[in-house]
Design a protein around this motif. Structure first.
Motif, short mmCIF file in Angstrom:
data_model
loop_
_atom_site.label_atom_id
_atom_site.label_comp_id
_atom_site.label_asym_id
_atom_site.label_seq_id
_atom_site.Cartn_x
_atom_site.Cartn_y
_atom_site.Cartn_z
N LEU A 1 -4.13 13.40 -6.01
CA LEU A 1 -4.26 13.91 -4.64
C LEU A 1 -2.93 14.10 -3.94
O LEU A 1 -2.81 14.92 -3.04
N THR A 2 -1.92 13.34 -4.34
CA THR A 2 -0.61 13.45 -3.68
C THR A 2 0.39 14.29 -4.48
O THR A 2 1.54 14.44 -4.07
N TYR B 1 0.86 -1.19 0.00
CA TYR B 1 0.00 0.00 0.00
C TYR B 1 0.88 1.23 0.00
O TYR B 1 2.07 1.16 0.33
N GLU B 2 0.31 2.34 -0.39
CA GLU B 2 0.99 3.63 -0.34
C GLU B 2 0.11 4.58 0.47
O GLU B 2 -1.11 4.48 0.43
N TYR B 3 0.76 5.48 1.19
CA TYR B 3 -0.01 6.45 1.95
C TYR B 3 0.72 7.78 1.99
O TYR B 3 1.93 7.85 1.78
N ALA B 4 -0.04 8.82 2.27
CA ALA B 4 0.51 10.15 2.47
C ALA B 4 -0.30 10.83 3.57
O ALA B 4 -1.50 10.62 3.69
N VAL B 5 0.39 11.62 4.36
CA VAL B 5 -0.27 12.42 5.39
C VAL B 5 -0.85 13.66 4.70
O VAL B 5 -0.20 14.29 3.86
N VAL C 1 -5.01 11.21 6.60
CA VAL C 1 -4.18 10.20 5.94
C VAL C 1 -4.94 9.71 4.71
O VAL C 1 -6.14 9.47 4.76
N LEU C 2 -4.20 9.58 3.62
CA LEU C 2 -4.72 9.06 2.36
C LEU C 2 -4.01 7.74 2.10
O LEU C 2 -2.78 7.69 2.13
N LEU C 3 -4.77 6.66 1.90
CA LEU C 3 -4.17 5.34 1.72
C LEU C 3 -4.70 4.69 0.43
O LEU C 3 -5.90 4.69 0.19
#
Length: 125
Positions: free
Chosen positions: A90-91, A6-10, A27-29
């Protein structure tokens, strides 16, 4: 139990971009193998006003909500994009009050549980 990448960004709030001070607000996952894209957000208005007493809390809250809406099935500007395309959009780096941090990766057997864990660790006080 199989684990997938998975990838995520704050998701952060930078009320005065020129100062660079920020608040973690979500958090976006994204987990491509499981077809999963979700954002969880929460704004602490007191912390926001500590960094910028004149901040428009309602406008920032609406901007944060856009991350959650972009992940859902409702029609909108990103609805035609693939989940991966939405995550990349979004990122993407931007110089706005609400923005995402760098993308990180991990392994999970349950993206919902991982999102909750990251949210508790990185956003909640």
């Amino acid at each position: 139990m199989t684990k997938d990448v998975y990838e995520y960004a704050v998701i952060r709030v930078v009320p005065r971009v020129e100062r660079g001070e920020q608040i973690n607000a979500g958090v976006l996952l994204y987990c491509q193998p499981r077809g999963y894209l979700c954002a969880r957000v929460a704004l602490d208005p007191v912390r926001l006003r500590c960094l910028d007493p004149g901040a428009d809390v309602d406008a920032v809250s609406r901007a944060l909500s856009a991350y959650e809406l972009a992940c859902g099935e409702e029609p909108g500007p990103l609805a035609a994009e693939s989940l991966g395309g939405r995550f990349r959009w979004l990122t993407a780096p931007r110089s706005t009050i609400v923005q995402s941090g760098p993308v990180h990766a991990g392994l999970t057997a349950d993206p919902d549980t991982e999102l909750a864990r990251l949210f508790d660790k990185l956003v909640r006080l």
